[in-house]
Design an enzyme around this catalytic site. Structure first.
Site, PDB file in Angstrom:
ATOM      1  N   GLU A 273      -8.669   0.380   1.688  1.00 56.92           N
ATOM      2  CA  GLU A 273      -9.413  -0.900   1.565  1.00 56.92           C
ATOM      3  C   GLU A 273     -10.844  -0.796   2.094  1.00 56.92           C
ATOM      4  O   GLU A 273     -11.703  -1.473   1.522  1.00 56.92           O
ATOM      5  CB  GLU A 273      -8.649  -2.006   2.310  1.00 56.92           C
TER       6      GLU A 273
ATOM      7  N   ASP B 194       2.777  -3.454   1.683  1.00 57.11           N
ATOM      8  CA  ASP B 194       3.858  -3.496   2.671  1.00 57.11           C
ATOM      9  C   ASP B 194       4.628  -4.811   2.633  1.00 57.11           C
ATOM     10  O   ASP B 194       4.387  -5.715   3.429  1.00 57.11           O
ATOM     11  CB  ASP B 194       3.283  -3.234   4.063  1.00 57.11           C
TER      12      ASP B 194
ATOM     13  N   ASP C  37      -3.493   5.867   0.304  1.00 55.45           N
ATOM     14  CA  ASP C  37      -3.158   4.639   1.025  1.00 55.45           C
ATOM     15  C   ASP C  37      -4.376   4.264   1.884  1.00 55.45           C
ATOM     16  O   ASP C  37      -5.334   5.029   1.975  1.00 55.45           O
ATOM     17  CB  ASP C  37      -1.933   4.941   1.906  1.00 55.45           C
TER      18      ASP C  37
END
Ligand code: NAG
Length: 997
Positions: free
Chosen positions: A563, A637, A560
């Site tokens: 980015e 999300d 996760d």
């Protein structure tokens, strides 16, 4: 997962009370727009959009880019030349080396670079040590093949003044018409232009220039006057320098040691009304235009991987991943472009009425689509695909960037996640409850709270006391555990992982060349730099069983925040002037960053233990072209709202046609508490996500499917069982994706590329090549759905065989809460496994049911791919690949081998599957001639003479109103791995029809 609001359990109770108070007023959660740039706030985007406006409004404009004809050369499928950019202020013409490469696949690649930067002949500002070239390594990370140049590509013999013409592609059907002055390229297929570069003159490669330091303005008096003067000066020069040298956003200043260096180009698709692709955005499949107007956007689509908290629907805003592949589609043709650039990128889309003579258009639409691509740095590097079908396009793109990794079979079953299962006892309890309620699931997930103080590779000593025992309980039902590992490493004392990261110097650097420190879940953190091969080598060591203690061979990984998400960074990510391995700025590589980390994890999972090579499973949030080679993605999300359920379908479909089909959205919605109805509908839709996981935020109520109670729990269980029943069909679809680049779930245009009325449909889907057509319910209170049928085949309700037929119409299909709208297109054979089990692993040797769905001519075809679902032995032949064909003419169903020549691995695998049989054949749309039949003849290859021909029970069920006639062959007892034939003819029982191989 992400929340800045309440990561500490201490606050959870308080927060829940607070939330429930708020819910009286229905709190509107929404994205923080002020955290993310608009085009106008992003210097290079603003400059290029302004440039486009200036060009469009000027009638006398000509593009200042010209090929110097003396520099043109052509050899071995490649054209080289120099493009000269004329600069207003009298500097020398800027030399831009151009290559146009013609590939064997029929794809063309165009690159444009800048000679001065190539040669390192520029000065960096400050005392920066970064590389001087334009970033030229994106292809190293994204591409894995497909680059063989075309031997047959050739210059046209008839030279036209001012043009260079190249024939390429199969049979020379493709043509690149390269204009010298101004420089532009038309890509043609069969003599018709399909894709145009620089047709509108928006090519803009910002060349290097030295900063002219302005004298410091001392004058205090008359400042007003001074400002005016400056403005005039700028207007005269026509260029706004304000964002060339540095740029501030949200209190962060980006220094630009190389100055402005954007690349931009207009790419037009004449006669194409629809463009698809460029994920990831929460928008429709057919992309809307971005220059305003009723129902359209005012902002370009943005590709800048970011942790966009509570993202909004129907928006061109950037999300977590980027695939700069766009395809344009019209009746009879699909073409596309792949803009290989890893920097922040914006794409404007506009449409106009075509200017060409409408009479000469043939199948073309009257609309042209124009696009404008703008990247902050790097090379101009674009691939042009000329299709002509959607299948061709996905194969051509897949040959370059790789096909989907064939996952382990558990990975396509159901995943149960939440932030967080709070202890090993909690996990074991959830595991037992699924069994108690007879609900199938394969994988349970642990979010960040399992760690000791957010230090990855550790367990919280108070809550996860015995992870090994937990893992072993899961193993008993062949279930798996997935734990989260993120790229930020806690910067703290007495944590060997950070000590090694620092000592080995493997972290991303800041602009001063020191290890960059930022803020994330653990507080102060550093980020592993997976552009560095040494970082991957080190990363692998952390996953060894004796290093990551408490994990077993049934533990897999979730990446996760890659980015990367940096809580205190600009736009919640890293400063662009950070520096990666090789001396490249973060600006250059940003969109690839997440993929390199995901890949490192994949590599690590390959090597956990010597001699134990199994297919890794790693989920990623951030991605780029190529990520499909190493795992699955999810859409981040989302919210527990109907609109998010609805948006998940076009998003997942778009992933599929963009080469990364192993995709899904959080079932139930991450933030907020779904109503029981919404949760149930989400499960009924989630069974169609290639990646199928329920997930929830730490502040939400528990929502495992057994909690809702009757009738919801039973209905969700039915949905889950349907997914499990169809796992053989899903696995076959994954295999197809892994070998041809085809999407796993497919939008209407992809399956029916000639049906114009269906091009924009993105709320229904086909599963692989099975003919299964699903239309999930996404509206509250719905008791029916409207399904669009593109073709005239009969479609049958999956459960009761109600027939729907009629091309080009919408058909109403009942969908009360307990009913899943799912149709079967005539003409397919669908493989299933009908015995409900606790996990997919327990179904490994279960028998098969084949559903033969006859088309209007009475024929049907289908395939099944099967292997051990775990190792890489399938690569050496250890698999079963069969074609099932029902022929009306011969009134027989046959199983033939698609697998090619058997190897020793094939034989070994077939042995393990020898007792796995077909236990039932259902024929839907059965001919009424069968009504008195009571048995059929079954023949199997290699069976003992006495068993070679046997009579098997047969039962016919006549049509009933709209419900089609059907028939069932009970237990033909043929092996799934063998050739066989079931004879339904009247002569069945007489005459030797031979056996099948
Ligand atoms: C993945 O890792 C391998 C092995 O270290 C490396 O060779 C390759 O370049 C990496 N690819 C990406 C996309 O990071």
């Amino acid at each position: 997962m992400l929340s800045r609001s309440s990561s500490s359990p201490r606050w959870t109770g308080f927060f829940l009370v607070f939330l429930s108070l708020c819910s009286l007023f229905v709190p509107a959660v929404s994205v923080k727009h002020e955290n993310f740039k608009t085009c106008a706030q992003s210097g290079f985007c603003k400059r290029n959009r302004q440039f486009a406006d200036d060009v469009t409004s000027s009638s006398a404009w000509t593009s200042p880019y010209n090929i110097d004809p003396a520099t043109i050369s052509f050899s071995k499928g490649q054209l080289n030349a120099v493009v000269l950019k004329t600069v207003k202020d009298g500097e020398d013409k800027v030399r831009l080396p151009l290559t146009v490469t013609f590939l064997e696949s029929g794809t063309a690649r165009v690159t444009l670079d800048e000679e001065k930067r190539q040669k390192g002949d520029i000065q960096l500002r400050g005392d920066s040590k970064v590389r001087k070239e334009r970033y030229n390594e994106a292809s190293q990370w994204a591409l894995v093949g497909g680059l063989e140049v075309s031997e047959g590509a050739a210059l046209s013999e008839k030279a036209e003044d001012g043009f260079t013409k190249v024939f390429y592609g199969e049979g020379g059907k493709h043509q690149a018409l390269i204009r010298h002055s101004p420089f532009s390229i038309d890509f043609q297929r069969d003599g018709e232009t399909q894709v145009k570069f620089n047709d509108r003159g928006l090519l803009n490669l910002e060349h290097w220039r030295a900063k002219k330091e302005k004298p410091v303005e001392e004058k205090k008096e008359g400042e007003e006057e001074n400002k005016e003067e400056k403005k005039e000066e700028e207007a005269e020069k026509g260029e706004d320098e304000s964002t060339w040298w540095d740029e501030t956003f949200g209190g962060n200043t980006d220094t630009k040691p190389r100055g402005p260096e954007a690349v931009a180009l207009d790419i037009s698709f004449p006669g194409y009304e629809h463009v698809f692709g460029i994920p990831e955005h929460a928008t429709s499949l057919s992309l809307k235009t971005t220059r305003g107007g009723e129902g359209n956007y005012n902002e370009p689509y943005r590709l800048y991987n970011a942790d966009v908290f509570e993202y909004e629907m129907d928006s061109p805003m950037t999300l977590y991943g980027a695939i700069p592949l766009m395809q344009a589609h019209r009746k009879g043709s699909t073409v596309g472009v792949f803009w290989l650039n890893a920097a922040e990128t914006w794409v404007d889309v506009t449409k106009s009425k075509t200017s060409a003579n409408p009479l000469s258009l043939g199948t073309k639409s009257r609309t042209d689509t124009e696009t404008h691509w703008i990247s902050e740095s790097g090379l101009l590097d674009v691939f042009v695909f000329l299709g002509p079908t959607p299948q061709d396009l996905n194969r051509q793109y897949g040959e370059l960037t790789g096909f989907t990794q064939l996952p382990q079979s558990f990975a396509i079953a159901y995943h149960q996640c939440r932030w967080n299962y709070v202890s090993d006892d909690d996990v074991k309890d959830v595991d037992r409850k699924f069994d108690k309620f007879n609900i199938p699931y394969d994988v349970i997930w642990l979010d960040i709270e399992y760690t000791h103080e957010k230090k990855y590779f550790t367990w919280d000593p108070l809550t996860f006391i015995n992870p090994t025992k937990m893992g072993k309980q899961l193993e008993k039902s062949i279930r798996k555990l997935v734990v989260i590992i993120d790229p930020h490493i806690k910067n703290t004392d007495s944590y060997p992982v950070i000590d090694e990261l620092k000592k080995k110097d493997l972290a991303v650097k800041n602009k001063e060349g020191n290890q960059y420190e930022g803020w994330c879940w653990p507080g102060s953190s550093m980020w592993i730099d997976c552009f560095n091969p040494a970082a991957i080598t080190w990363w692998k060591t952390l996953f060894k069983y004796d290093s990551f203690k408490g994990t077993l061979s049934n533990t897999f990984i979730w990446n996760d925040m890659n980015e990367p998400s940096v809580f205190n960074g600009p736009e919640t990510t890293m400063p662009k002037d950070n520096v990666h391995f090789g001396g490249w700025e973060h600006r250059d590589v940003h969109n690839i960053n997440g993929m390199t980390f995901h890949n490192a994890t994949y590599q690590a999972l390959l090597e956990r233990k010597k001699g134990e090579v199994r297919r890794p499973f790693a989920l990623t949030r951030s991605f780029y072209s190529g990520s499909q080679r190493v795992g699955a993605m999810w859409t981040g999300d989302n919210l527990a709202e109907w609109s998010h359920l609805e948006a998940s379908l076009p998003m997942v479909l778009n992933q599929g046609i963009s080469g990364f089909p192993f995709a899904g959205a959080d079932v139930g919605g991450f933030f907020g508490n779904p109503s029981k109805e919404l949760l149930t509908r989400w499960y009924q839709a989630g069974i169609y996500y290639p990646f199928f996981r329920g997930h929830a935020h730490i502040d939400t109520r528990r929502r495992e499917p057994y909690i809702a109670g009757s009738p919801y729990t039973e209905i969700m269980t039915q949905a889950l069982r349907l997914r499990y029943q169809l796992l053989p069909a899903w696995y076959t679809a994954f295999h197809e994706a892994a070998t041809t680049g085809a999407p796993i779930i497919r939008p209407n245009y992809w399956v029916h590329p000639e049906d114009e009325a269906g091009f924009a449909i993105d709320d229904q889907l086909y599963i692989g090549s099975t003919g299964l057509l699903a239309k999930p319910v996404t509206k509250e209170g719905a008791d029916s759905v409207s399904v669009y049928l593109a073709d005239s085949q009969p479609y049958y309700d999956y459960f009761d065989f109600t027939t729907y037929q009629g091309a080009g119409h919408h058909h109403t299909v009942p969908a009360p809460l307990e009913k899943i709208p799912l149709l079967m297109q005539g003409g397919h054979v669908i493989p299933r496994r009908d015995r409900p089990r606790r996990s997919s692993g327990l179904m490994k040797f279960d028998p098969f049911t084949l559903v033969v769905v006859l088309d209007s001519a009475g024929n049907a075809n289908g395939t099944l791919y099967l292997d051990d679902g775990e190792t890489f032995e399938y690569e050496q032949g250890a698999f079963i690949h069969r074609r099932f064909s029902f022929s009306a003419k011969h009134a027989s169903l046959t199983s033939t081998n698609l697998g090619g020549r058997a190897t020793t691995k094939t034989d070994k695998y077939l042995k393990t599957m020898a007792n796995v049989r077909v236990e039932k054949v259902i024929v839907v749309g059965a001919p009424s001639a069968w009504q008195h039949k009571t048995s059929v003849t079954v023949m199997e290859e290699g069976a003992k003479e006495s068993a070679r021909r046997k009579q098997v029970d047969f039962e016919f069920f006549p049509a009933d109103g709209k419900k089609a006639a059907w028939a069932v062959v009970r237990d033909p007892r043929v092996a799934i791995g063998k050739g066989w034939k079931i004879d339904f003819s009247d002569k069945s029982g007489g005459g030797d029809h031979g056996h099948q191989h």
